[in-house]
Scaffold this motif. Structure first.
Motif, PDB file in Angstrom:
ATOM      1  N   ARG A  24       0.859  -1.180   0.000  1.00 40.53           N
ATOM      2  CA  ARG A  24       0.000   0.000   0.000  1.00 40.53           C
ATOM      3  C   ARG A  24       0.894   1.228   0.000  1.00 40.53           C
ATOM      4  O   ARG A  24       2.096   1.134   0.144  1.00 40.53           O
ATOM      5  CB  ARG A  24      -0.913   0.009   1.231  1.00 40.53           C
ATOM      6  CG  ARG A  24      -0.199   0.027   2.567  1.00 40.53           C
ATOM      7  CD  ARG A  24      -1.205   0.189   3.704  1.00 40.53           C
ATOM      8  NE  ARG A  24      -0.531   0.206   4.992  1.00 40.53           N
ATOM      9  CZ  ARG A  24      -0.356  -0.826   5.775  1.00 40.53           C
ATOM     10  NH1 ARG A  24      -0.815  -2.017   5.382  1.00 40.53           N
ATOM     11  NH2 ARG A  24       0.260  -0.719   6.933  1.00 40.53           N
ATOM     12  N   GLY A  25       0.277   2.381  -0.149  1.00 43.43           N
ATOM     13  CA  GLY A  25       1.038   3.612  -0.137  1.00 43.43           C
ATOM     14  C   GLY A  25       1.364   4.086  -1.546  1.00 43.43           C
ATOM     15  O   GLY A  25       0.969   3.496  -2.547  1.00 43.43           O
ATOM     16  N   ARG A  26       2.111   5.171  -1.576  1.00 42.90           N
ATOM     17  CA  ARG A  26       2.445   5.791  -2.852  1.00 42.90           C
ATOM     18  C   ARG A  26       3.531   4.997  -3.579  1.00 42.90           C
ATOM     19  O   ARG A  26       4.288   4.262  -2.988  1.00 42.90           O
ATOM     20  CB  ARG A  26       2.941   7.214  -2.607  1.00 42.90           C
ATOM     21  CG  ARG A  26       1.969   8.102  -1.840  1.00 42.90           C
ATOM     22  CD  ARG A  26       2.607   9.417  -1.493  1.00 42.90           C
ATOM     23  NE  ARG A  26       2.907  10.204  -2.676  1.00 42.90           N
ATOM     24  CZ  ARG A  26       3.751  11.228  -2.693  1.00 42.90           C
ATOM     25  NH1 ARG A  26       4.406  11.561  -1.612  1.00 42.90           N
ATOM     26  NH2 ARG A  26       3.970  11.896  -3.812  1.00 42.90           N
ATOM     27  N   HIS A  27       3.548   5.166  -4.907  1.00 42.59           N
ATOM     28  CA  HIS A  27       4.610   4.600  -5.750  1.00 42.59           C
ATOM     29  C   HIS A  27       4.695   3.080  -5.654  1.00 42.59           C
ATOM     30  O   HIS A  27       5.787   2.509  -5.766  1.00 42.59           O
ATOM     31  CB  HIS A  27       5.966   5.211  -5.387  1.00 42.59           C
ATOM     32  CG  HIS A  27       5.988   6.703  -5.344  1.00 42.59           C
ATOM     33  ND1 HIS A  27       5.870   7.479  -6.473  1.00 42.59           N
ATOM     34  CD2 HIS A  27       6.099   7.560  -4.296  1.00 42.59           C
ATOM     35  CE1 HIS A  27       5.925   8.766  -6.130  1.00 42.59           C
ATOM     36  NE2 HIS A  27       6.046   8.828  -4.823  1.00 42.59           N
ATOM     37  N   ARG A  57       7.878   0.667  -6.604  1.00 51.99           N
ATOM     38  CA  ARG A  57       8.525  -0.082  -5.527  1.00 51.99           C
ATOM     39  C   ARG A  57       8.606  -1.576  -5.858  1.00 51.99           C
ATOM     40  O   ARG A  57       9.615  -2.222  -5.610  1.00 51.99           O
ATOM     41  CB  ARG A  57       7.781   0.133  -4.214  1.00 51.99           C
ATOM     42  CG  ARG A  57       7.943   1.541  -3.626  1.00 51.99           C
ATOM     43  CD  ARG A  57       7.024   1.733  -2.435  1.00 51.99           C
ATOM     44  NE  ARG A  57       7.312   0.744  -1.403  1.00 51.99           N
ATOM     45  CZ  ARG A  57       6.381   0.224  -0.603  1.00 51.99           C
ATOM     46  NH1 ARG A  57       5.104   0.573  -0.742  1.00 51.99           N
ATOM     47  NH2 ARG A  57       6.733  -0.654   0.319  1.00 51.99           N
ATOM     48  N   GLU A  71       8.206   9.435  -0.216  1.00 56.93           N
ATOM     49  CA  GLU A  71       6.989   9.001   0.449  1.00 56.93           C
ATOM     50  C   GLU A  71       6.544  10.091   1.397  1.00 56.93           C
ATOM     51  O   GLU A  71       7.266  11.019   1.686  1.00 56.93           O
ATOM     52  CB  GLU A  71       7.222   7.694   1.217  1.00 56.93           C
ATOM     53  CG  GLU A  71       8.283   7.806   2.284  1.00 56.93           C
ATOM     54  CD  GLU A  71       8.454   6.520   3.070  1.00 56.93           C
ATOM     55  OE1 GLU A  71       7.479   5.765   3.184  1.00 56.93           O
ATOM     56  OE2 GLU A  71       9.549   6.285   3.576  1.00 56.93           O
ATOM     57  N   ARG A  72       5.336   9.955   1.906  1.00 57.70           N
ATOM     58  CA  ARG A  72       4.819  10.963   2.806  1.00 57.70           C
ATOM     59  C   ARG A  72       5.490  10.861   4.160  1.00 57.70           C
ATOM     60  O   ARG A  72       5.845   9.795   4.616  1.00 57.70           O
ATOM     61  CB  ARG A  72       3.298  10.795   2.974  1.00 57.70           C
ATOM     62  CG  ARG A  72       2.524  11.098   1.700  1.00 57.70           C
ATOM     63  CD  ARG A  72       1.077  10.709   1.859  1.00 57.70           C
ATOM     64  NE  ARG A  72       0.960   9.266   2.121  1.00 57.70           N
ATOM     65  CZ  ARG A  72      -0.212   8.635   2.236  1.00 57.70           C
ATOM     66  NH1 ARG A  72      -1.335   9.308   2.142  1.00 57.70           N
ATOM     67  NH2 ARG A  72      -0.235   7.329   2.472  1.00 57.70           N
ATOM     68  N   ASP A  74       4.101   8.362   6.562  1.00 53.03           N
ATOM     69  CA  ASP A  74       4.437   6.969   6.302  1.00 53.03           C
ATOM     70  C   ASP A  74       5.738   6.589   6.990  1.00 53.03           C
ATOM     71  O   ASP A  74       5.896   5.479   7.489  1.00 53.03           O
ATOM     72  CB  ASP A  74       4.562   6.717   4.794  1.00 53.03           C
ATOM     73  CG  ASP A  74       3.225   6.842   4.077  1.00 53.03           C
ATOM     74  OD1 ASP A  74       2.201   6.682   4.764  1.00 53.03           O
ATOM     75  OD2 ASP A  74       3.231   7.096   2.866  1.00 53.03           O
TER      76      ASP A  74
END
Length: 255
Positions: free
Chosen positions: A8-11, A15, A202-203, A206
């Protein structure tokens, strides 16, 4: 980290690509060290020695050893990530595939470049798959788990494990040489260099969520003495630290 928690999460697509490219290149680099025949990385010495005694390919031995090491995570309460499980299989398959394509060579004019290329490519691969943030490999996770369980420094635990692995592999017929020494001296700086190049933004939240514990107070310095943790600079929404403080990956790289 659980196997599913990293999905999950960005990019996410980047990744995943970075993870599997990194693991594949790691297997390729290990195979190049074998073909260089001037000494292998510590775990490679063990894999080669076991392969010679069992008749299995070195890639299959790598898979078996990785699976056994992963089982050792259970009593020390380490949690595998997707990268951990993938590490077991992808590297071994890539090794055997590369060895099938790259022939053996006798001359140093070929073996020395193979050694150098293998070490540099290993650094690239390590930076790629660690920066993907899907968890450490089984062997590095064993090291950080023992560090947490025993309270001993990363330097001491790593040295103990790798000396034991090299000695066992050498007694079984694994290759120890100038390449083993050169790998040990260069892989840390190479991995850190390429980790910065392949860091994925990333944020900030995170990073905080992935860092439930503070970073270790004592980390091995370049000369083997304890060194204070270096500040990586304030995290931002665009470019926080590539590896969150307190994670196994940070302990692996800052050695």
């Amino acid at each position: 980290m659980s196997i599913a928690s990293g999905l999950r999460g960005r990019h996410l697509t980047r990744r995943l690509v970075q993870l599997y490219v990194g693991l594949t290149l790691y297997g390729v680099s290990s195979a190049l060290l074998v073909r260089g025949a001037l000494g292998l990385e510590p775990w490679g010495v063990l894999h080669q020695g076991l392969a010679g005694k069992t008749g299995l390919t070195i890639g299959v031995v790598s898979i078996v050893v990785g699976a056994v090491v992963l089982l050792l995570w259970i009593p020390i309460r380490q949690r595998p990530g997707l990268g951990t499980v993938s590490n077991v299989f992808v590297i071994g398959l890539a090794m055997d595939g590369t060895l099938a394509l790259v022939p053996e060579h006798d001359g140093l004019a070929v073996r020395v470049p193979l050694l150098v290329l293998g070490i540099v490519l290993n650094g690239v691969a390590t930076g790629l798959y660690i920066a993907a943030r899907f968890g450490p490999g089984p062997r590095d996770g064993l090291m950080t788990g023992l560090h947490r369980l025993t309270g001993r420094s990363i330097r001491l635990v790593r040295t103990f494990l790798e000396v034991a692995v090299v000695a066992t592999g050498f007694l079984l017929g694994g290759s120890v040489g100038i390449g083993t020494v050169l790998y040990a001296l260069s892989i840390g700086p190479l991995a850190q260099f390429f980790l910065r190049r392949f860091a994925i933004p990333e944020r900030e939240e995170d990073v905080a969520a992935a860092s439930p514990e503070p970073a270790p107070a004592e980390l091995p310095g370049p000369a083997g003495d304890p060194a204070p943790a270096r500040e990586a600079g304030p995290a931002t929404a665009a470019r926080p630290p590539a590896v969150a403080p307190g994670t196994p990956e940070q302990a692996i790289l800052r050695r």
